[in-house]
Structure formats: C-alpha cells, structure tokens
Design a protein around this motif. Structure first.
Motif, PDB file in Angstrom:
ATOM      1  N   LEU A  43       0.778  -1.186  -0.032  1.00 18.82           N
ATOM      2  CA  LEU A  43      -0.192   0.035  -0.129  1.00 18.82           C
ATOM      3  C   LEU A  43       0.742   1.258   0.103  1.00 18.82           C
ATOM      4  CD1 LEU A  43      -2.651  -1.061   2.620  1.00 18.82           C
ATOM      5  CD2 LEU A  43      -2.807  -1.267   0.116  1.00 18.82           C
ATOM      6  N   TYR A  44       0.625   2.169  -0.844  1.00 17.72           N
ATOM      7  CA  TYR A  44       1.116   3.253  -0.982  1.00 17.72           C
ATOM      8  C   TYR A  44       0.685   4.565   0.125  1.00 17.72           C
ATOM      9  CZ  TYR A  44       4.283   6.552  -3.995  1.00 17.72           C
ATOM     10  OH  TYR A  44       5.223   7.328  -4.412  1.00 17.72           O
ATOM     11  N   ALA A  45       1.257   4.991   0.914  1.00 22.39           N
ATOM     12  CA  ALA A  45       0.681   5.693   2.057  1.00 22.39           C
ATOM     13  C   ALA A  45       1.196   6.898   2.073  1.00 22.39           C
ATOM     14  CB  ALA A  45       0.949   5.107   3.432  1.00 22.39           C
ATOM     15  N   PHE A  46       2.473   7.333   1.575  1.00 20.84           N
ATOM     16  CA  PHE A  46       3.091   8.660   1.863  1.00 20.84           C
ATOM     17  C   PHE A  46       4.220   8.599   0.741  1.00 20.84           C
ATOM     18  CE2 PHE A  46       5.457  12.234   3.468  1.00 20.84           C
ATOM     19  CZ  PHE A  46       4.520  13.200   3.865  1.00 20.84           C
ATOM     20  N   SER A  47       4.386   9.487  -0.034  1.00 25.13           N
ATOM     21  CA  SER A  47       5.223   9.654  -1.223  1.00 25.13           C
ATOM     22  C   SER A  47       6.205  10.546  -0.464  1.00 25.13           C
ATOM     23  CB  SER A  47       4.666   9.828  -2.445  1.00 25.13           C
ATOM     24  OG  SER A  47       4.368  11.346  -2.400  1.00 25.13           O
ATOM     25  N   THR A  48       7.474  10.366  -1.286  1.00 21.66           N
ATOM     26  CA  THR A  48       8.533  11.444  -1.238  1.00 21.66           C
ATOM     27  C   THR A  48       8.144  12.843  -1.537  1.00 21.66           C
ATOM     28  OG1 THR A  48       9.287  10.686  -3.161  1.00 21.66           O
ATOM     29  CG2 THR A  48      10.440   9.668  -1.492  1.00 21.66           C
ATOM     30  N   GLU A  49       7.165  12.799  -2.277  1.00 21.91           N
ATOM     31  CA  GLU A  49       6.624  14.211  -2.661  1.00 21.91           C
ATOM     32  C   GLU A  49       5.491  14.966  -1.769  1.00 21.91           C
ATOM     33  OE1 GLU A  49       8.933  12.265  -5.608  1.00 21.91           O
ATOM     34  OE2 GLU A  49       6.766  11.253  -5.045  1.00 21.91           O
ATOM     35  N   ASN A  50       4.813  13.961  -1.041  1.00 20.42           N
ATOM     36  CA  ASN A  50       3.920  14.447  -0.042  1.00 20.42           C
ATOM     37  C   ASN A  50       4.330  15.459   1.110  1.00 20.42           C
ATOM     38  OD1 ASN A  50       1.960  11.477  -0.288  1.00 20.42           O
ATOM     39  ND2 ASN A  50       1.792  13.063  -1.485  1.00 20.42           N
TER      40      ASN A  50
END
Length: 242
Positions: A60-67
């Motif tokens: 699951l993608y929860a928080f990206s480096t861009e967030n």
C-alpha cells in the motif's frame, strides 16, 4: 522470456495507490484529515479480505517522497495517523498472521514513529498468512537512487565488480528485495498516473484504475478487479501461443 499464461489464477501480489482521501472529505465539507482517517479505517477491511481473495502480498502506498510538499498541518496529521494505526492494529495483525513491513527512506520520519515501525516489524516477522507492506516516504526514483548508491559502495569496497552489476544486483538492493514483483497495481480516485510507485518492480504488472475514492473502495470492488485480472493473458514480451 518465454510466454506465460496464468489466466484464471489470482494475483499473488497486489499493490495499491490509495488515492482520494482528501477529495472524499472536501466533497463533504470536511477537513482533509478526516478523509485520511477514514482511509486508514478502509485499510483494515482490505487487509482482512485479502487472504480470502488469494492475495499473499499486499503493498500500500501511504505517503510519497513528494507528499512533504503538502501543508505542515496535513503532514503532521498523516504521521499521527500512521502512528495510531500501528498502535491500534498491532495486536490484530499479529493474531491474524499478517507480517507488516515498511519501505521507503526512514531517516526523515519522527524517531518515535521509526521506533513503532521497527517494533511491529519485529513483532510480526514470523507471520506468513499475508505479507503487508506499507510505503512511507517512498518514491520509486528515490529507491532506485539509493540502490545505485549501495552498488557504488559495494564496487568501491571490492565486494562487487563492475561486470557483476546487472538486473539482479540492482533488485537485490531495492527496498523490496525480499518481495515478489507485483502482479497487479490498482489506483483509486480516477487518476491514471503511477506517481513514482514501484517503478522497477511493476515493469510487467497489470494496471487497474478505478474512479472510486479510497475511503469508498470495498473488498467487493477489489474482488471484481481480481475477476477481470483472471481474464488477462500475461505474456511478458512473448508471443501469443496458438
């Protein structure tokens, strides 16, 4: 690679871009963090349903480096939600045979959150019913850059020769080195981007994009998507067999 037909089989590894939490909340006149909290609640239902649907690995993608570009309030709120999820779900995940792991760079995360992450990884390390991986402060390009740095250090140290730098050498240094590549990647909310998610690992994955916002994404819809996956023939670059 030779042709491979797995029609009629369930995907062993499903990766999901959980998108639409903020829009779900704002469309109802609520703060974005309400949507993120509801999204965290939705994770529980999907995790519970996954083994019965034949899924052994769920990422699951929860928080990206861009967030990190989001407002300070939203970022702090998200980190609080992550910490609460770990604390509230630890007992249940352990009892239900779920192994929880995290991928992404941890150095930018709060030390207390890092400790919680390491603790639940250790607690669930022996579980094998479902392998749940959560991507926090994760970006595909960042992951590849960190893998390249590891290769460079190993070459400089004489542990690896330049001629030994191949696909396997790079894959062995990714965050997902001990996981199979995803068979299916799903993105909710109607967006049709991959948003820097599992770039290397998804080279031959099937994709599904749904208009459903993540807080409304149900196990029933996941089951429908898996049914469509069953009808696909994955050839990995090979020719269709007569």
């Amino acid at each position: 690679m030779a042709a491979k037909d797995i029609t009629g089989t369930a995907p062993s590894h499903v990766a999901i871009i959980m998108d639409g939490n903020g829009r779900w909340a704002t469309s109802r006149g609520w703060p974005r963090l309400v949507g993120h909290r509801r999204g965290a609640e939705r994770v529980r239902g999907i995790v519970e349903a996954a083994p019965g649907l034949g899924i052994r690995y769920l990422t699951l993608y929860a928080f990206s480096t861009e967030n990190w570009k989001r407002s300070t309030e939203e970022v702090i709120g998200l980190m609080t939600i992550f910490a609460r999820y770990i604390q509230s779900e630890a007992e249940r995940l352990s009892a239900e045979g779920v192994r929880l792991r995290f991928i992404g760079g941890r150095e930018r995360l709060d030390k207390k959150l890092q400790k919680l992450m390491a603790g639940i990884e250790e607690r669930t390390a022996g579980n094998d019913r479902l392998h749940l991986t959560v991507a926090i402060n994760y970006g595909g390009r960042d992951e590849l850059s960190r893998a390249a740095q590891r290769i460079a250090r190993d070459v400089a140290a004489g542990k690896l020769s330049a001629d030994e730098v191949d696909e396997d050498a790079l894959a062995d240094r990714l965050d997902t080195h001990d996981l199979p590549d995803p068979d299916l990647v799903i993105r909710t909310s109607g967006e049709t981007r991959i948003s820097n998610y599992l770039l290397w690992q998804s080279a031959y994955a099937e994709y599904e994009f749904t208009d459903t916002l993540w807080p409304d994404f149900t196990p029933a819809e996941l089951g429908s998507i898996l049914s469509r996956f069953h009808g696909r023939e994955r050839r990995y670059g090979g020719a269709l067999q007569a």
